[in-house]
Design a protein around this motif. Structure first.
Motif, PDB file in Angstrom:
ATOM      1  N   THR A  67       0.840  -1.199   0.000  1.00 30.77           N
ATOM      2  CA  THR A  67       0.000   0.000   0.000  1.00 30.77           C
ATOM      3  C   THR A  67       0.871   1.243   0.000  1.00 30.77           C
ATOM      4  N   SER A  86      -2.986 -10.795   2.534  1.00 32.32           N
ATOM      5  CA  SER A  86      -4.061  -9.832   2.288  1.00 32.32           C
ATOM      6  C   SER A  86      -4.660  -9.372   3.619  1.00 32.32           C
ATOM      7  N   TYR A  90      -4.978  -5.382   4.792  1.00 35.70           N
ATOM      8  CA  TYR A  90      -6.201  -4.683   5.196  1.00 35.70           C
ATOM      9  C   TYR A  90      -6.137  -4.197   6.637  1.00 35.70           C
ATOM     10  N   THR A 106      -3.669   0.488  -3.171  1.00 37.43           N
ATOM     11  CA  THR A 106      -3.334  -0.802  -2.567  1.00 37.43           C
ATOM     12  C   THR A 106      -3.240  -1.826  -3.675  1.00 37.43           C
ATOM     13  N   LEU A 108      -2.655  -6.000  -4.456  1.00 39.00           N
ATOM     14  CA  LEU A 108      -2.691  -7.359  -3.932  1.00 39.00           C
ATOM     15  C   LEU A 108      -2.285  -8.318  -5.045  1.00 39.00           C
ATOM     16  N   ASP A 110      -2.637 -10.810  -7.762  1.00 37.61           N
ATOM     17  CA  ASP A 110      -3.765 -11.084  -8.649  1.00 37.61           C
ATOM     18  C   ASP A 110      -3.640 -12.522  -9.144  1.00 37.61           C
ATOM     19  N   ALA A 139      -6.108  -3.139  -6.013  1.00 36.70           N
ATOM     20  CA  ALA A 139      -7.179  -3.829  -5.288  1.00 36.70           C
ATOM     21  C   ALA A 139      -8.568  -3.339  -5.680  1.00 36.70           C
ATOM     22  N   ASP A 140      -8.682  -2.097  -6.153  1.00 43.14           N
ATOM     23  CA  ASP A 140      -9.992  -1.581  -6.561  1.00 43.14           C
ATOM     24  C   ASP A 140     -10.614  -2.408  -7.685  1.00 43.14           C
ATOM     25  N   LEU A 144     -12.471 -10.783  -4.279  1.00 43.23           N
ATOM     26  CA  LEU A 144     -11.742 -11.664  -3.371  1.00 43.23           C
ATOM     27  C   LEU A 144     -12.623 -12.806  -2.913  1.00 43.23           C
ATOM     28  N   PRO A 160      -7.384 -12.830  -3.955  1.00 43.39           N
ATOM     29  CA  PRO A 160      -7.825 -11.844  -4.944  1.00 43.39           C
ATOM     30  C   PRO A 160      -7.716 -12.331  -6.396  1.00 43.39           C
ATOM     31  N   SER A 180     -16.119  -7.783  -3.004  1.00 46.38           N
ATOM     32  CA  SER A 180     -15.297  -6.773  -3.673  1.00 46.38           C
ATOM     33  C   SER A 180     -14.324  -6.172  -2.660  1.00 46.38           C
ATOM     34  N   HIS A 181     -13.331  -5.477  -3.179  1.00 44.87           N
ATOM     35  CA  HIS A 181     -12.373  -4.774  -2.315  1.00 44.87           C
ATOM     36  C   HIS A 181     -13.106  -3.823  -1.366  1.00 44.87           C
TER      37      HIS A 181
END
Length: 192
Positions: A67, A86, A90, A106, A108, A110, A139-140, A144, A160, A180-181
């Protein structure tokens, strides 16, 4: 009577092409002036220690994260905060937001972008780690799988995917709920 709006050899196509180029260049220039360039993810395959729990990231399975914050976080580091999981990503982000810090982006792992495996480790199933810079996505844009039978560095993981079909196939094989994120909360993390 002839329309003399275009006294030069300017066709509609050339006009539109030029307008589109001008708009694109103006947008790029404006974005640069506003400082809205988003930093890229980095590789986490060195000896980096998780900024949340302190574990060496490259020694553990599962999704990792990073991040970038708008302020100088982590203090004195020219780059992102990095995480072994993950869940740590968070939890750290929520803690920093509680302190008034603003997240810039952020990233993550994939799992739609890598050739991953799910392996037995003791009595558990774990998903492989992928720590190269190109294994990470914003991440948007990810969905997940939460609460599956597959673990990462910190036990049950949030896995994710950038492709919702990949997430659904994973959940069909290993269980879990697709979120979702934006739907990830402290309560969700505590229940996983």
């Amino acid at each position: 009577m002839t329309d003399h709006c275009f006294a030069t050899d300017l066709t509609r196509r050339r006009l539109l092409s030029g307008t589109a180029t001008t708009v694109t260049l103006s947008t790029v220039g404006l974005a640069g002036c506003l400082g809205s360039e988003i930093p890229e993810p980095i590789a986490l395959d060195g000896d980096q220690h998780c900024d949340q729990c302190g574990m060496v990231i490259s020694e553990h399975p599962g999704p990792a994260g990073q991040t970038y914050f708008e302020g100088d976080l982590p203090e004195g580091r020219d780059g992102p905060a990095w995480f072994c999981s993950s869940k740590c990503t968070y939890n750290y982000e929520f803690d920093m937001e509680d302190r008034g810090e603003t997240t810039q982006v952020t990233y993550l792992t994939d799992y739609s972008a890598v050739d991953y495996g799910v392996e037995g480790e003791g009595d558990s199933l774990v998903i492989t780690a992928h720590l190269a810079a190109d294994a990470f996505a914003d991440a948007d844009g990810l969905v997940l799988v939460a609460g599956s039978d597959v673990e990462g560095a910190m036990g049950t993981a949030l896995i994710p995917f950038s492709d919702a079909d990949d997430a659904e196939a994973f959940a069909a094989d290993y269980g879990g709920e697709i979120v979702s994120h934006a739907e990830v909360t402290r309560e969700l993390l505590a229940g996983v």
